[in-house]
Design a protein around this motif. Structure first.
Motif, PDB file in Angstrom:
ATOM      1  N   LEU A 280     -13.730  -7.826  21.151  1.00 36.83           N
ATOM      2  CA  LEU A 280     -14.217  -8.616  22.277  1.00 36.83           C
ATOM      3  C   LEU A 280     -15.465  -9.398  21.886  1.00 36.83           C
ATOM      4  N   ALA A 281     -16.384  -8.752  21.159  1.00 40.37           N
ATOM      5  CA  ALA A 281     -17.590  -9.443  20.712  1.00 40.37           C
ATOM      6  C   ALA A 281     -17.251 -10.594  19.774  1.00 40.37           C
ATOM      7  N   ALA A 282     -16.250 -10.380  18.917  1.00 41.90           N
ATOM      8  CA  ALA A 282     -15.842 -11.439  18.000  1.00 41.90           C
ATOM      9  C   ALA A 282     -15.304 -12.643  18.762  1.00 41.90           C
ATOM     10  N   GLU A 283     -14.475 -12.381  19.788  1.00 46.03           N
ATOM     11  CA  GLU A 283     -13.940 -13.477  20.599  1.00 46.03           C
ATOM     12  C   GLU A 283     -15.060 -14.206  21.336  1.00 46.03           C
ATOM     13  N   ALA A 284     -16.002 -13.444  21.896  1.00 45.18           N
ATOM     14  CA  ALA A 284     -17.116 -14.061  22.617  1.00 45.18           C
ATOM     15  C   ALA A 284     -17.988 -14.885  21.682  1.00 45.18           C
ATOM     16  N   THR A 285     -18.182 -14.390  20.455  1.00 43.30           N
ATOM     17  CA  THR A 285     -19.013 -15.114  19.493  1.00 43.30           C
ATOM     18  C   THR A 285     -18.384 -16.456  19.131  1.00 43.30           C
ATOM     19  N   ARG A 286     -17.067 -16.513  19.074  1.00 46.40           N
ATOM     20  CA  ARG A 286     -16.400 -17.786  18.807  1.00 46.40           C
ATOM     21  C   ARG A 286     -16.675 -18.786  19.945  1.00 46.40           C
ATOM     22  N   ILE A 287     -16.719 -18.283  21.183  1.00 47.13           N
ATOM     23  CA  ILE A 287     -17.050 -19.160  22.312  1.00 47.13           C
ATOM     24  C   ILE A 287     -18.503 -19.629  22.211  1.00 47.13           C
ATOM     25  N   TYR A 288     -19.400 -18.708  21.851  1.00 45.41           N
ATOM     26  CA  TYR A 288     -20.809 -19.048  21.677  1.00 45.41           C
ATOM     27  C   TYR A 288     -21.012 -20.068  20.546  1.00 45.41           C
ATOM     28  N   SER A 289     -20.041 -20.162  19.649  1.00 46.10           N
ATOM     29  CA  SER A 289     -20.145 -21.099  18.526  1.00 46.10           C
ATOM     30  C   SER A 289     -19.444 -22.422  18.816  1.00 46.10           C
ATOM     31  N   GLY A 290     -18.969 -22.612  20.050  1.00 49.37           N
ATOM     32  CA  GLY A 290     -18.233 -23.820  20.410  1.00 49.37           C
ATOM     33  C   GLY A 290     -19.133 -24.908  20.967  1.00 49.37           C
ATOM     34  N   ASP A 291     -18.608 -25.676  21.911  1.00 53.40           N
ATOM     35  CA  ASP A 291     -19.336 -26.795  22.514  1.00 53.40           C
ATOM     36  C   ASP A 291     -20.296 -26.253  23.579  1.00 53.40           C
ATOM     37  N   LEU A 292     -21.580 -26.209  23.230  1.00 49.40           N
ATOM     38  CA  LEU A 292     -22.588 -25.636  24.123  1.00 49.40           C
ATOM     39  C   LEU A 292     -23.528 -26.692  24.691  1.00 49.40           C
ATOM     40  N   ARG A 293     -23.126 -27.948  24.641  1.00 46.75           N
ATOM     41  CA  ARG A 293     -23.984 -29.010  25.176  1.00 46.75           C
ATOM     42  C   ARG A 293     -24.275 -28.782  26.659  1.00 46.75           C
ATOM     43  N   GLY A 294     -25.566 -28.818  27.002  1.00 48.01           N
ATOM     44  CA  GLY A 294     -25.977 -28.615  28.384  1.00 48.01           C
ATOM     45  C   GLY A 294     -26.258 -27.170  28.745  1.00 48.01           C
ATOM     46  N   TYR A 295     -26.184 -26.269  27.750  1.00 47.00           N
ATOM     47  CA  TYR A 295     -26.367 -24.844  28.044  1.00 47.00           C
ATOM     48  C   TYR A 295     -27.451 -24.186  27.195  1.00 47.00           C
ATOM     49  N   LEU A 296     -27.965 -24.854  26.175  1.00 43.53           N
ATOM     50  CA  LEU A 296     -28.868 -24.231  25.218  1.00 43.53           C
ATOM     51  C   LEU A 296     -30.331 -24.540  25.507  1.00 43.53           C
ATOM     52  N   ASP A 297     -31.223 -23.640  25.001  1.00 39.59           N
ATOM     53  CA  ASP A 297     -32.650 -23.922  25.094  1.00 39.59           C
ATOM     54  C   ASP A 297     -33.058 -24.837  23.934  1.00 39.59           C
ATOM     55  N   GLU A 298     -34.293 -25.288  23.964  1.00 40.33           N
ATOM     56  CA  GLU A 298     -34.760 -26.270  22.982  1.00 40.33           C
ATOM     57  C   GLU A 298     -34.739 -25.713  21.566  1.00 40.33           C
ATOM     58  N   GLU A 299     -35.098 -24.459  21.393  1.00 38.22           N
ATOM     59  CA  GLU A 299     -35.132 -23.861  20.053  1.00 38.22           C
ATOM     60  C   GLU A 299     -33.732 -23.842  19.442  1.00 38.22           C
ATOM     61  N   ALA A 300     -32.734 -23.449  20.253  1.00 34.15           N
ATOM     62  CA  ALA A 300     -31.362 -23.418  19.751  1.00 34.15           C
ATOM     63  C   ALA A 300     -30.869 -24.820  19.414  1.00 34.15           C
ATOM     64  N   ILE A 301     -31.241 -25.804  20.224  1.00 29.97           N
ATOM     65  CA  ILE A 301     -30.849 -27.188  19.951  1.00 29.97           C
ATOM     66  C   ILE A 301     -31.439 -27.651  18.621  1.00 29.97           C
ATOM     67  N   THR A 302     -32.695 -27.283  18.354  1.00 30.96           N
ATOM     68  CA  THR A 302     -33.345 -27.653  17.091  1.00 30.96           C
ATOM     69  C   THR A 302     -32.600 -27.066  15.899  1.00 30.96           C
ATOM     70  N   VAL A 303     -32.165 -25.815  16.033  1.00 29.60           N
ATOM     71  CA  VAL A 303     -31.404 -25.171  14.957  1.00 29.60           C
ATOM     72  C   VAL A 303     -30.119 -25.947  14.683  1.00 29.60           C
ATOM     73  N   LEU A 304     -29.416 -26.320  15.741  1.00 32.19           N
ATOM     74  CA  LEU A 304     -28.158 -27.054  15.580  1.00 32.19           C
ATOM     75  C   LEU A 304     -28.396 -28.437  14.976  1.00 32.19           C
ATOM     76  N   GLN A 305     -29.472 -29.101  15.408  1.00 29.58           N
ATOM     77  CA  GLN A 305     -29.777 -30.430  14.872  1.00 29.58           C
ATOM     78  C   GLN A 305     -30.113 -30.372  13.382  1.00 29.58           C
ATOM     79  N   GLY A 306     -30.566 -29.194  12.933  1.00 30.01           N
ATOM     80  CA  GLY A 306     -30.859 -29.007  11.512  1.00 30.01           C
ATOM     81  C   GLY A 306     -29.625 -28.706  10.686  1.00 30.01           C
ATOM     82  N   GLY A 307     -28.464 -28.711  11.342  1.00 32.78           N
ATOM     83  CA  GLY A 307     -27.208 -28.499  10.627  1.00 32.78           C
ATOM     84  C   GLY A 307     -26.799 -27.055  10.478  1.00 32.78           C
ATOM     85  N   GLU A 308     -27.521 -26.131  11.123  1.00 33.66           N
ATOM     86  CA  GLU A 308     -27.192 -24.707  11.002  1.00 33.66           C
ATOM     87  C   GLU A 308     -26.310 -24.257  12.159  1.00 33.66           C
ATOM     88  N   ASN A 309     -25.582 -23.144  11.918  1.00 36.43           N
ATOM     89  CA  ASN A 309     -24.813 -22.488  12.971  1.00 36.43           C
ATOM     90  C   ASN A 309     -25.673 -21.390  13.579  1.00 36.43           C
TER      91      ASN A 309
END
Length: 532
Positions: A280-309
């Protein structure tokens, strides 16, 4: 215009409220009652076929877990939730249905031999699949015309990915009232997700009170503290075992562990392995790794903009099969194992505890609330040994409690959120808390000049006149023993063993006295060990 409370009234789980406007019935949440809150085997106390719409605040089972039952019993309308809540529900409701089917199958295997009638699961995977077909995903801030005289809008509750509070504008007879349902309000400064939004106005507010009687401890630096604990444990040659809830908490841990890896904070073994042993955690993690536009805080957005997962890093393994799970304990290299369930009362975590608790070089790290009577609570309270799969296991591992890592707002933040409304609401309905906590928090609000009360089960309130129509009833909490509810699969199994033991004693009549005495001593030893 009426509001009826069918769940989480003087209780922590089973959120379910029914708003009636212009002849339409709208459910806000339809959650599973759990543990001491369960009554009538989770039966619905209304006719599902008469419900027109369902609004879901977030995916946790205590807010969504009876939706498949609702559909099974005749509900045919749309189910509104945020896009990410819909995605998480697709995983969690299927998983819940699988558990319902498995529990019923186990009880029927035992009951058939005992001559008991077969039991039906509360709902099936097919019921869950049918419910998912009725989902209507929305985004934060989007105003939806639900039906004649009713508009809704989801706002960020900061509790879980996609979690929401719901604004409802209801017009009946030319009179408009605004209602706000808080859902579960999140803690501040959580990783990944944003802080809960503040709202300005409402005529009525239905708000949670999980931590309405206490504040969280000031959080430490989790990244540095967790890294140090991993470093110390690996230096001793041990494993770090983390019992964790599959959705939300596991993903937060992966976020922290990615940062630990990125900063190279584990010096003794920088390329350490992290194993998430929960499908179940593995399935949820795949969702957390999907399209999260409009749901993330600024720190997480910065990580994604840096090219990291956010949740992927070298050395991460998502374990699926039971054979892969068993192999983790055959491998002698040090590793971090994250597994469900978070309170250690079920799931694969119990196998990992069996293989690691007795090893003084290992560490067991708790990162969530441990309910009274749970195995996790017993370990935190200093148990010297525990029984796992019929075997006595010594507790030699280091037991650590990471306090403050809560996804719920504490008392001060709950008060700050409700005091932000100006003017104050006409009435605040305090729900989703232990009975004494809901009363206490309602009393605190009244002392602050905010009209509030904690509704009873099946209370009916007239929103047009701001008056009580029916007081509701007091439900006695269900008694649980040793973490297993009376009538649960575990308790039924214990009753089966009791009957088998009684039959064995009857068959033993006439056996040699020394054999009978030895059997009596063995039974007495088991009873005494259980009582202590």
């Amino acid at each position: 215009m009426k509001l009826t409370f069918f769940g989480a009234a003087h209780a922590v789980t089973g959120s379910c409220h029914c708003l009636e406007v212009n002849g339409k019935k709208i459910l806000i949440d339809c959650g599973l009652q759990q543990g001491r809150d369960e009554h009538d085997e989770n039966a619905l106390d209304f006719a599902p076929s008469y419900i027109d719409y369902v609004i879901v605040t977030h995916a946790h089972i205590d807010h969504s877990g009876r939706i498949p039952l609702l559909v099974k019993e005749g509900f045919q309308g749309q189910i509104f939730a945020t896009r990410l809540t819909c995605q998480l529900m697709s995983v969690m409701l299927r998983d819940s249905a699988f558990i319902q089917e498995s529990d019923a199958e186990w009880q029927n295997q035992k009951g058939k031999r005992a001559g008991r009638p077969p039991v039906e699961p509360l709902y099936t995977v097919a019921d869950a699949e049918a419910a998912l077909q009725q989902l209507f995903p929305a985004e934060y801030g989007q105003i939806l015309d639900l039906c004649d005289g009713v508009r809704i809008r989801f706002r960020d509750a900061g509790h879980l990915l996609g979690s929401s509070m719901v604004e409802i504008w209801a017009t009946e007879g030319g009179v408009t009232k605004k209602l706000v349902f808080s859902g579960d309000l999140g803690n501040i400064d959580q990783p990944i997700i944003r802080n809960p939004e503040f709202l300005d106005e409402a005529d009525y507010v239905v708000m949670e009170s999980t931590y309405g009687d206490r504040n969280h401890e000031i959080p430490e630096s989790y990244v540095e503290s967790l890294a140090q604990l991993i470093d110390d444990t690996f230096a001793r040659g041990g494993n770090v075992i983390i019992p964790s809830f599959a959705v939300g908490r596991t993903q937060e841990l992966l976020y922290f562990l990615r940062e630990i890896k990125h900063q190279g904070l584990v010096k003794s073994f920088p390329s350490f392995q992290v194993c998430v042993d929960s499908p179940l955690a593995a399935e949820a993690t795949r969702i957390y790794s999907g399209d999260l536009r409009g749901y993330l805080d600024e720190e997480a957005i910065t990580v994604l903009q840096g090219g990291e997962n956010l949740f992927t890093f070298p050395g991460l393994t998502l374990v699926q099969s039971t054979d892969e799970s068993k192999a983790l304990n055959m491998d002698k290299s040090s590793k971090v194992i994250i597994s469900a369930s978070g309170m250690c009362d079920a799931g694969r975590i119990r196998h990992h505890l069996k293989h690691n608790l007795w090893r003084q070089e290992c560490s067991v790290v708790f990162v969530g609330y441990q309910a009274e009577g749970s195995l996790g609570r017993r370990l935190l309270e200093g148990a010297k040994s525990v029984k796992l799969f019929g075997e006595e296991i010594a507790v030699n591992a280091r037991i650590v409690n990471f306090q403050g890592l809560s996804s719920h707002a504490d008392r001060d933040h709950l008060l700050a959120w409700i005091q932000h409304f100006s003017p104050a609401p006409q009435q605040v309905f305090v729900v989703h808390g232990d009975s004494e906590v809901t009363d206490l928090f309602a009393r605190d609000l009244n002392e602050l000049g905010i009209a509030a009360h904690a509704p009873l089960y099946e209370e009916v309130y007239d929103l047009s006149s701001n008056s009580l129509l029916a007081k509701g009833v007091v439900l006695e909490p269900r008694k649980v023993s040793g973490g297993a509810a009376a009538g649960s699969p575990a308790f039924v199994r214990l009753q089966d063993v009791s009957r088998q033991l009684e039959a064995l004693i009857s068959r033993s009549r006439g056996r040699p006295n020394k054999d009978l005495a030895r059997l009596a001593d063995q039974i007495r030893q088991v009873m005494e060990a259980w009582e202590t």
